[in-house]
Design a protein around this motif. Structure first.
Motif, PDB file in Angstrom:
ATOM      1  N   ASP A 889       0.844  -1.202   0.000  1.00  0.00           N
ATOM      2  CA  ASP A 889       0.000   0.000   0.000  1.00  0.00           C
ATOM      3  C   ASP A 889       0.874   1.245   0.000  1.00  0.00           C
ATOM      4  O   ASP A 889       1.961   1.274   0.599  1.00  0.00           O
ATOM      5  N   ASN A 890       0.408   2.283  -0.645  1.00  0.00           N
ATOM      6  CA  ASN A 890       1.213   3.487  -0.869  1.00  0.00           C
ATOM      7  C   ASN A 890       1.648   4.172   0.417  1.00  0.00           C
ATOM      8  O   ASN A 890       2.769   4.703   0.487  1.00  0.00           O
ATOM      9  N   MET A 891       0.792   4.181   1.427  1.00  0.00           N
ATOM     10  CA  MET A 891       1.147   4.905   2.642  1.00  0.00           C
ATOM     11  C   MET A 891       2.339   4.261   3.341  1.00  0.00           C
ATOM     12  O   MET A 891       3.294   4.948   3.741  1.00  0.00           O
ATOM     13  N   ARG A 892       2.319   2.949   3.460  1.00  0.00           N
ATOM     14  CA  ARG A 892       3.454   2.284   4.133  1.00  0.00           C
ATOM     15  C   ARG A 892       4.675   2.211   3.230  1.00  0.00           C
ATOM     16  O   ARG A 892       5.810   2.196   3.721  1.00  0.00           O
ATOM     17  N   LEU A 893       4.478   2.189   1.933  1.00  0.00           N
ATOM     18  CA  LEU A 893       5.627   2.254   1.027  1.00  0.00           C
ATOM     19  C   LEU A 893       6.337   3.603   1.158  1.00  0.00           C
ATOM     20  O   LEU A 893       7.575   3.660   1.163  1.00  0.00           O
ATOM     21  N   LEU A 894       5.573   4.678   1.274  1.00  0.00           N
ATOM     22  CA  LEU A 894       6.178   5.999   1.472  1.00  0.00           C
ATOM     23  C   LEU A 894       6.920   6.060   2.809  1.00  0.00           C
ATOM     24  O   LEU A 894       8.024   6.619   2.891  1.00  0.00           O
ATOM     25  N   ASP A 895       6.303   5.471   3.847  1.00  0.00           N
ATOM     26  CA  ASP A 895       6.983   5.433   5.151  1.00  0.00           C
ATOM     27  C   ASP A 895       8.310   4.674   5.046  1.00  0.00           C
ATOM     28  O   ASP A 895       9.331   5.077   5.637  1.00  0.00           O
ATOM     29  N   ALA A 896       8.309   3.569   4.294  1.00  0.00           N
ATOM     30  CA  ALA A 896       9.530   2.777   4.136  1.00  0.00           C
ATOM     31  C   ALA A 896      10.608   3.585   3.417  1.00  0.00           C
ATOM     32  O   ALA A 896      11.797   3.495   3.754  1.00  0.00           O
ATOM     33  N   LEU A 897      10.206   4.354   2.407  1.00  0.00           N
ATOM     34  CA  LEU A 897      11.176   5.192   1.682  1.00  0.00           C
ATOM     35  C   LEU A 897      11.773   6.234   2.612  1.00  0.00           C
ATOM     36  O   LEU A 897      12.975   6.569   2.502  1.00  0.00           O
ATOM     37  N   GLN A 900      14.275   4.476   5.041  1.00  0.00           N
ATOM     38  CA  GLN A 900      15.546   4.153   4.382  1.00  0.00           C
ATOM     39  C   GLN A 900      16.281   5.416   3.933  1.00  0.00           C
ATOM     40  O   GLN A 900      17.315   5.321   3.282  1.00  0.00           O
ATOM     41  N   GLN A 901      15.707   6.573   4.263  1.00  0.00           N
ATOM     42  CA  GLN A 901      16.291   7.885   3.922  1.00  0.00           C
ATOM     43  C   GLN A 901      16.508   8.034   2.417  1.00  0.00           C
ATOM     44  O   GLN A 901      17.483   8.649   1.970  1.00  0.00           O
ATOM     45  N   LEU A 902      15.575   7.481   1.657  1.00  0.00           N
ATOM     46  CA  LEU A 902      15.642   7.588   0.204  1.00  0.00           C
ATOM     47  C   LEU A 902      14.810   8.761  -0.292  1.00  0.00           C
ATOM     48  O   LEU A 902      15.058   9.304  -1.376  1.00  0.00           O
ATOM     49  N   LEU A 903      13.771   9.131   0.473  1.00  0.00           N
ATOM     50  CA  LEU A 903      13.014  10.356   0.228  1.00  0.00           C
ATOM     51  C   LEU A 903      13.015  11.158   1.515  1.00  0.00           C
ATOM     52  O   LEU A 903      12.983  10.585   2.615  1.00  0.00           O
ATOM     53  N   SER A 904      13.033  12.451   1.382  1.00  0.00           N
ATOM     54  CA  SER A 904      13.041  13.291   2.576  1.00  0.00           C
ATOM     55  C   SER A 904      11.711  13.165   3.303  1.00  0.00           C
ATOM     56  O   SER A 904      10.676  12.860   2.693  1.00  0.00           O
ATOM     57  N   GLN A 905      11.736  13.388   4.606  1.00  0.00           N
ATOM     58  CA  GLN A 905      10.505  13.319   5.396  1.00  0.00           C
ATOM     59  C   GLN A 905       9.512  14.359   4.928  1.00  0.00           C
ATOM     60  O   GLN A 905       8.299  14.137   4.932  1.00  0.00           O
ATOM     61  N   GLU A 906      10.040  15.486   4.449  1.00  0.00           N
ATOM     62  CA  GLU A 906       9.156  16.553   3.945  1.00  0.00           C
ATOM     63  C   GLU A 906       8.400  16.093   2.708  1.00  0.00           C
ATOM     64  O   GLU A 906       7.190  16.282   2.587  1.00  0.00           O
ATOM     65  N   VAL A 946       2.844  18.519  -5.184  1.00  0.00           N
ATOM     66  CA  VAL A 946       3.056  17.194  -5.768  1.00  0.00           C
ATOM     67  C   VAL A 946       3.731  17.312  -7.126  1.00  0.00           C
ATOM     68  O   VAL A 946       4.667  16.559  -7.451  1.00  0.00           O
ATOM     69  N   ALA A 947       3.281  18.286  -7.933  1.00  0.00           N
ATOM     70  CA  ALA A 947       3.877  18.480  -9.258  1.00  0.00           C
ATOM     71  C   ALA A 947       5.359  18.852  -9.132  1.00  0.00           C
ATOM     72  O   ALA A 947       6.199  18.402  -9.938  1.00  0.00           O
ATOM     73  N   ASP A 948       5.685  19.643  -8.129  1.00  0.00           N
ATOM     74  CA  ASP A 948       7.096  20.019  -7.922  1.00  0.00           C
ATOM     75  C   ASP A 948       7.933  18.799  -7.544  1.00  0.00           C
ATOM     76  O   ASP A 948       9.074  18.638  -8.011  1.00  0.00           O
ATOM     77  N   ILE A 949       7.377  17.930  -6.689  1.00  0.00           N
ATOM     78  CA  ILE A 949       8.116  16.721  -6.299  1.00  0.00           C
ATOM     79  C   ILE A 949       8.303  15.821  -7.519  1.00  0.00           C
ATOM     80  O   ILE A 949       9.372  15.219  -7.715  1.00  0.00           O
ATOM     81  N   TRP A 950       7.272  15.731  -8.352  1.00  0.00           N
ATOM     82  CA  TRP A 950       7.385  14.951  -9.599  1.00  0.00           C
ATOM     83  C   TRP A 950       8.544  15.494 -10.442  1.00  0.00           C
ATOM     84  O   TRP A 950       9.366  14.712 -10.943  1.00  0.00           O
ATOM     85  N   GLN A 951       8.579  16.788 -10.593  1.00  0.00           N
ATOM     86  CA  GLN A 951       9.650  17.414 -11.394  1.00  0.00           C
ATOM     87  C   GLN A 951      11.016  17.094 -10.807  1.00  0.00           C
ATOM     88  O   GLN A 951      11.968  16.766 -11.530  1.00  0.00           O
ATOM     89  N   ASP A 952      11.098  17.149  -9.507  1.00  0.00           N
ATOM     90  CA  ASP A 952      12.380  16.941  -8.844  1.00  0.00           C
ATOM     91  C   ASP A 952      12.856  15.486  -8.964  1.00  0.00           C
ATOM     92  O   ASP A 952      14.050  15.226  -9.186  1.00  0.00           O
ATOM     93  N   ILE A 953      11.932  14.548  -8.832  1.00  0.00           N
ATOM     94  CA  ILE A 953      12.328  13.137  -8.816  1.00  0.00           C
ATOM     95  C   ILE A 953      12.364  12.531 -10.207  1.00  0.00           C
ATOM     96  O   ILE A 953      13.275  11.770 -10.564  1.00  0.00           O
ATOM     97  N   MET A 954      11.381  12.871 -11.040  1.00  0.00           N
ATOM     98  CA  MET A 954      11.185  12.147 -12.295  1.00  0.00           C
ATOM     99  C   MET A 954      11.827  12.827 -13.510  1.00  0.00           C
ATOM    100  O   MET A 954      11.846  12.233 -14.595  1.00  0.00           O
ATOM    101  N   LEU A 955      12.328  14.032 -13.383  1.00  0.00           N
ATOM    102  CA  LEU A 955      12.951  14.692 -14.538  1.00  0.00           C
ATOM    103  C   LEU A 955      14.454  14.828 -14.340  1.00  0.00           C
ATOM    104  O   LEU A 955      14.967  14.756 -13.240  1.00  0.00           O
TER     105      LEU A 955
END
Length: 955
Positions: A889-897, A900-906, A946-955
Motif C-alpha cells: 500500500d502506498n502509505m506504508r511504502l512511502l513510510d519505508a522510503l 531508508q532515507q531515500l526520500l526526505s521526510q518533507e 506534488v507536481a514540484d516533487i514529480w519534477q524533482d524526482i522524475m525529470l
C-alpha cells in the motif's frame, strides 16, 4: 366408596354453587346404584370430584350417563397419567369395526371418555396447559387417522387402489390448519382440514372412477363420521371451508392444482393460515412433499412488511364485527385476546420467516420466546406475552370445559361467572376479572405498539392532505409552508411529478395505500431539512424504482426507525438511495442501527459468510452465488453508512471494503474447489488446505485501497509440478485442465450477472500476456515471464501485487518471486524515462482536466502522479534496499522510503497528505454520485507541491 360419606366435603366450593354441585354428585350416585357399580376409594378422586363436577357440567353429565368411563379411567390409571396420548392409536386399534354406524359410535364414546379425562386433569390442577393442548391435538389426529384408515381400506376394497406414476400406492393427505396444525387445539375447538392427493389418474374399476372422485367420497365420509351429531354426540366439529375457493371449491385437489391456486389466486389471509399448516393424517411422504411445495408461498425470501397492514386490517374487521354483536368480552378475538398475541407472532413469522428459518415454527409460545431472544420485541414483552397467552388459553379451555361448547365469550350470568372464577383459582368474579383485564390491557398495549394501530376516525393530518387530497396548488403550498418548508413550490412540483410517473400510476391498490401512508410521514420529517427538495427528489426516484415491489415500501411505512435511517443517509449521500434502488433487498439493514453503522472486521466477516453459506444447499450453485452477492451488498452498505455518518475515516473504509473482497474470494475458491472435486476429484497430493493455488490482487485491492465501485484486478497462479497428472475422481482430467477450470469457476462465481447483480467485476489483464495468456499461470513460468518478457508497467503493477488467498506454500513462493523481481538491477535513468512515458500516455488517454475542471486521479499533481513516484522509487532502489518490498500500500511504502532515507521526510509527508486529501475528496464526490473532479480553483497549493516533487524526482 360412599359419595355421601362425611369425608367427601364441599367446603372448597363457593356456597352459591353447592346446590348445583350436590345435584351433579347425586345424579352420578344414582347412576352408579342403578348400574350396580361402585366407585373405588381414591383420595385423589375424593379431593377433586366436587370441584370438577362444579366446574364442568359436561364431565358431570358424562359421568352420570356413562359412569363406566370414569371407572375405566381410574382402573387403567389413565386418569392419573401424563402419557396417555401416546397410546390413543393403540387403544383405537383394539376395536374391530364392522360398519360405519359402529365406527361413529365407537369414535364418539372414545372421544367423550378422553375429553372427560383431559378436562378432569385440567380442572383438578393435575396437568399444565401444554399437556392439555397436546392431549387434545393428539386425540384429534388419532381419530382422523383411525377414521381415514377404515374409509380408505373400504374404498379400495370396493373400487381398487389408486397408485402414483411409479406404481406405488397413493394415499390421501390430510392437512391440519390453525390450532390443530400448531399442536395447540383448545378444548372444544373445531378442526380445520384441507385434503390433497399427489397425482390424478383413473381406477381400474367398472366405472373407471377418477382418483378425484375416489378421494372426494372418502373426504365427505370422513367429515360426516367426525362431524355428525348422533345420540353419542360428535367426534370433532370439522370445518373444510379453508380449502381453495372455500365452500364453492372441490373437496380435494391435486398437489399441482393446489400449487397453482396458491401461486396465482390465493388471498393474503390464506397465506397467513398456512403458517400453521401440518400434515396430520394420511400419506406421510405426500405430506412432506406438500410442505416443501407450500413453503415458498408462505415464507418469502425478502422481509415482507406488508404483513403488518394485512393483519392490522384483518384485526380491525374482527373488532368491528365484535362491536356490532356486542361481544367485546371475547377472550379469543376481543382486545388483548388470544388472537392479538397470535397476530404479533405471526406478523414476524411472515415478515422474517423466509430469511430466518428458526421462525418457521407453528406453535406460538416458542415463537414469542424467539422474538425476545432475537430482540424483535423486548425480552419483557416476550415473557409477558407468553404468560398472558398461557393464562388466556386456560380461561378459554375452562369456558369450553363447562359445557363442551365452542365458546370464547365471558359468561354473563352470576352463577356461570362464579364457576369460571372458581375453576381458575379466584375467590370471586371481581378478583378474576381484575386480573384478566390487566392481562388483556398489557397484551393490547404490545399489539398496538407492534402494529402501530391508530384511531380509525382521526382527522387527516396536514401532510396527508397535501399528498392525497385533490386540492388546488395554492392550498397545497400554504399547507407545505405550515409544515415548515422554505421552498414549498419545489416540494409541490416534485410531488406532482411523482404522482404522474408511469410507475406510480401502475401501482396496485395495496401499493397506493402503502405510498399514501409513507409520503405524508416523509413530508413531516423533511420539513426542517436544509436540502429538503434535494432529498425528496432522491427519495422519489427511489420510490419510482421500487414501485413494483410494494414489500419494500411497506417496510418503510411500517417502521419509523428504518425510514429515519433512510432519510438521514439519503440526505447525506445520493449514492445510498441509488444503491438501495439497485439492491432493494438491503432495506432490512436499515432496521438495526447497531449493525448498520458498525462494519465487521475481517475475522467476523469470515465467520458470517461461512455461516451463511453453510445454510445453503452446497449443490445449489445459484443459491451460493446469491449468498455471496447478498453478503457483499449488506456489508458494503454498512461500510457506506458508517462512512457517510463520519463513523469511519477514509483509510479504514478502504480496509473494510478490501476485507469484504478478500473474504468473498476465499469462499469462492473453496466453493469452486468443492464443485470440481466432486466431479473430477483432485490432483494427487493436494487438498483443500494444500491446493497449490493462489489469487493475487493488484491495483486498489493489492494496495488495500478498494473503493465502493472498484473492480478487482486479479491474477490466478498455481504451483502444481505435473501438468499431465490425472485427478482422482470419477471423471478424470489433467491437473492443467483442473486448474484452468478452477480459475474459470471462480471468475464465474463472482462476475456472472444475476438478478441480484454481480459480486465483483473481474479484470485479469495483468496476467502474463494479458487476455491472450493462460487464465491460471504456473508459478515457474510466471517468474520467467516477469524476468524476460514483462513491460516496465507490469513491474510497476507488481509493487502493489498482494497475495489474497490460497495455500501457505504457494503464498511463500509467490512473495519470494515478487521480492526477486522488484529487486532486479535496473538502469535508473532508463527506468525513469519509461515510467514517465507511460504516465504521459495515460494522461493523454484518461485525463479529464480542462480549464475549469481538475481530474483528481489523472491531473498533473494528482493521485496517479503520486502512485507513479512511489512505484519508480521501489523499482529503482529495492536492489540495494530489499526492505522496500515488504508492503503493497502506498502509505506504508512511502513510510519505508523515509525510513531508508531515500526520500526526505518533507516529501513523504507532502505526498501522504496529498494522497489522502485527493482520495478523500474523490471519495466524497462518489458518494454524491459525482466523478472525481473538482474545479481548477480548488486544492491548488497541494497539487503544485506534488507536481514540484514529480519534477524533482522524475525529470
Amino acid at each position: 366408596m360412599n359419595l355421601e360419606d362425611p369425608m367427601f366435603s364441599l367446603d372448597t366450593i363457593p356456597s352459591q354453587l353447592h346446590d348445583t354441585t350436590n345435584l351433579h354428585i347425586q345424579n352420578f350416585t344414582d347412576s352408579l346404584q342403578r348400574l350396580a357399580l361402585e366407585l373405588p376409594e381414591n383420595q385423589d378422586i375424593i379431593s377433586t370430584l366436587p370441584k370438577v363436577f362444579c366446574c364442568s357440567e359436561f364431565v358431570a353429565q358424562t359421568a352420570s350417563r356413562q359412569p363406566q368411563f370414569l371407572l375405566d379411567l381410574m382402573s387403567s390409571g389413565d386418569l392419573f397419567s401424563t402419557a396417555v396420548r401416546d397410546n390413543y392409536t393403540n387403544q383405537l386399534s383394539n376395536y374391530d369395526i364392522q360398519n360405519d354406524a359402529e365406527l361413529m359410535k365407537i369414535l364418539r364414546q372414545f372421544r367423550n371418555k378422553q375429553m372427560m379425562r383431559i378436562a378432569w386433569r385440567d380442572l383438578a390442577g393435575w396437568s399444565d396447559l401444554n399437556e392439555t393442548l397436546s392431549d387434545l391435538t393428539a386425540l384429534a389426529e388419532s381419530c382422523i387417522q383411525f377414521t381415514l384408515d377404515y374409509l380408505y381400506q373400504q374404498a379400495c376394497h370396493r373400487r381398487g387402489t389408486p397408485v402414483l406414476a411409479d406404481g406405488t400406492e397413493q394415499g390421501l393427505v390430510v392437512l391440519g390448519m390453525g390450532k390443530l396444525g400448531a399442536w395447540e387445539l383448545n378444548y372444544s375447538s373445531d378442526i380445520d382440514l384441507i385434503f390433497a392427493y399427489q397425482q390424478d389418474g383413473v381406477l381400474a374399476d367398472r366405472k373407471e372412477t377418477s382418483y378425484g372422485e375416489f378421494f372426494s367420497r372418502i373426504c365427505r365420509q370422513l367429515v360426516k363420521v367426525l362431524d355428525e351429531i348422533t345420540a353419542d354426540g360428535f367426534v370433532f366439529r370439522t370445518d373444510i371451508r379453508l380449502r381453495p375457493f372455500g365452500d364453492s371449491g372441490p373437496v380435494i385437489m391435486t398437489f399441482d392444482g393446489l400449487e397453482n391456486y396458491y401461486q396465482t389466486q390465493a388471498r393474503e389471509w390464506e397465506r397467513y393460515a398456512m403458517v400453521k399448516v401440518r400434515p396430520v393424517a394420511g400419506d406421510k411422504q405426500g405430506g412432506e412433499q406438500f410442505m416443501a411445495m407450500i413453503k415458498p408461498f408462505v415464507y418469502r425470501r425478502y422481509l415482507d412488511y406488508g404483513a403488518f397492514e394485512e393483519l392490522r386490517s384483518l384485526k380491525q374487521q374482527i373488532t368491528l364485527e365484535l362491536q356490532r354483536k356486542d361481544r367485546m368480552e371475547n377472550v379469543k378475538l376481543g382486545p388483548g385476546g388470544i388472537r392479538e398475541i397470535e397476530f404479533i407472532g405471526q406478523a414476524f413469522q411472515l415478515i422474517r420467516g423466509g430469511q430466518d428459518t428458526a421462525l418457521q415454527e407453528r406453535s406460538i409460545q416458542p415463537i414469542l420466546a424467539l422474538l425476545g431472544e432475537k430482540d424483535l420485541i423486548s425480552a419483557e414483552d416476550s415473557k409477558q406475552l407468553i404468560s398472558s397467552y398461557r393464562f388466556l388459553r386456560r380461561v378459554e379451555n375452562h369456558i369450553q370445559e363447562f359445557q363442551d361448547r365452542q365458546a370464547h365469550d365471558l359468561p354473563r350470568s352470576e352463577r356461570d361467572q362464579a364457576i369460571l372464577a372458581f375453576s381458575l383459582g379466584y375467590q370471586n368474579w371481581d378478583d378474576f376479572k381484575s386480573a384478566l383485564d390487566q392481562i388483556r390491557q398489557q397484551v393490547h398495549s404490545v399489539f398496538i405498539g407492534v402494529f402501530s394501530i391508530q384511531e380509525m376516525d382521526k382527522a387527516p393530518q396536514c401532510s396527508e392532505q397535501i399528498w392525497m387530497e385533490q386540492t388546488d396548488e395554492e392550498i397545497c403550498l400554504n399547507r407545505l409552508s405550515e409544515l415548515g418548508y422554505q421552498q414549498p413550490e419545489q416540494i409541490f412540483n416534485i410531488l406532482e411529478q411523482l404522482k404522474t410517473t408511469s410507475a406510480i400510476k401502475r401501482l396496485t391498490t395495496k401499493g397506493t395505500n402503502t405510498l399514501n401512508k409513507l409520503v405524508p410521514k416523509i413530508l413531516e420529517s423533511l420539513a426542517k431539512e436544509k436540502n429538503a427538495s434535494l432529498v425528496l427528489q432522491r427519495l422519489c426516484a427511489l420510490f419510482e424504482a421500487l414501485a413494483g415491489r410494494n414489500v419494500y415500501l411497506s417496510l418503510l411505512a411500517e417502521n419509523d426507525n428504518a425510514l429515519q435511517q433512510l432519510l438521514t443517509l439519503t440526505a447525506a449521500s445520493s449514492w445510498i438511495s441509488e444503491y438501495l434502488s439497485k439492491y432493494p433487498s438491503l432495506f432490512d439493514e436499515l432496521l438495526d442501527t447497531r449493525s448498520l453503522y458498525d462494519p465487521l472486521d475481517k475475522m467476523a466477516l469470515q465467520q458470517q459468510l461461512a455461516e451463511q453459506l453453510a445454510r445453503s444447499d452446497p449443490s445449489d450453485i445459484e443459491q451460493l452465488m446469491f449468498t455471496l452477492r447478498k453478503f457483499k451488498q449488506i456489508n458494503v452498505l454498512r461500510v457506506a453508512a458508517a462512512d457517510i455518518m463520519g463513523a469511519a475515516p477514509l483509510m479504514v473504509v478502504s480496509d473494510y471494503l478490501s476485507y469484504i473482497a478478500e473474504v468473498i474470494l476465499e469462499q469462492a475458491v473453496k466453493i469452486a474447489w468443492t464443485i470440481l472435486s466432486e466431479k473430477h476429484g483432485i490432483p494427487p497430493d493436494t487438498s483443500e488446505l494444500q491446493m497449490c493455488f493462489g489469487i493475487l490482487g493488484f491495483g486498489k485491492l493489492g494496495g488495500v485501497e478498494l473503493s465502493y465501485t472498484s473492480d478487482l484486478d486479479l491474477v490466478f497462479i498455481c504451483d502444481y509440478p505435473d501438468n499431465n497428472a490425472l485427478t482422482d475422481g470419477r471423471k478424470q482430467s489433467s491437473s492443467a485442465q483442473f486448474y484452468a477450470t478452477l480459475g474459470q469457476r471462480i471468475r464465474s462465481l463472482l462476475n456472472t450477472q444475476m438478478l441480484s447483480g454481480m459480486a465483483y467485476e473481474i479484470d485479469m489483464r495483468l496476467r502474463p500476456s494479458g487476455d491472450s495468456g493462460l487464465l491460471v499461470s504456473p508459478l515457474n513460468s510466471y517468474e520467467n515471464y516477469l524476468k524476460k518478457e514483462a513491460w516496465t508497467w507490469e513491474h510497476q503493477a507488481l509493487v502493489r501485487g498482494r497475495f489474497i488467498t490460497g495455500d501457505t506454500a504457494t503464498q511463500e513462493k509467490y512473495e519470494a518471486i515478487r521480492d526477486r523481481i522488484l529487486c532486479l538491477t535496473r538502469n535508473e535513468s532508463d527506468l525513469k524515462q519509461e515510467v514517465r512515458e507511460m504516465r504521459e500516455k495515460m494522461r493523454e488517454i484518461l485525463a479529464k482536466s480542462n480549464k475549469e475542471i481538475f481530474d483528481l486521479k489523472q491531473g498533473i499533481g494528482g493521485i496517479t502522479d503520486i502512485e507513479f513516484i512511489v512505484q519508480f522509487c521501489i523499482l529503482a532502489w529495492s536492489e540495494k534496499h530489499p526492505e522496500l518490498t515488504k508492503f503493497t500500500d502506498n502509505m506504508r511504502l512511502l513510510d519505508a522510503l523515509a525510513e531508508q532515507q531515500l526520500l526526505s521526510q518533507e516529501y513523504v509527508s507532502t505526498l501522504k497528505q496529498a494522497y489522502c486529501i485527493f482520495r478523500d475528496r474523490g471519495h466524497k464526490e462518489a458518494l454524491q454520485g459525482n466523478k472525481a473532479l473538482v474545479t481548477q480553483e480548488e486544492l491548488v497549493e497541494i497539487r503544485k507541491q506534488v507536481a514540484d516533487i514529480w519534477q524533482d524526482i522524475m525529470l
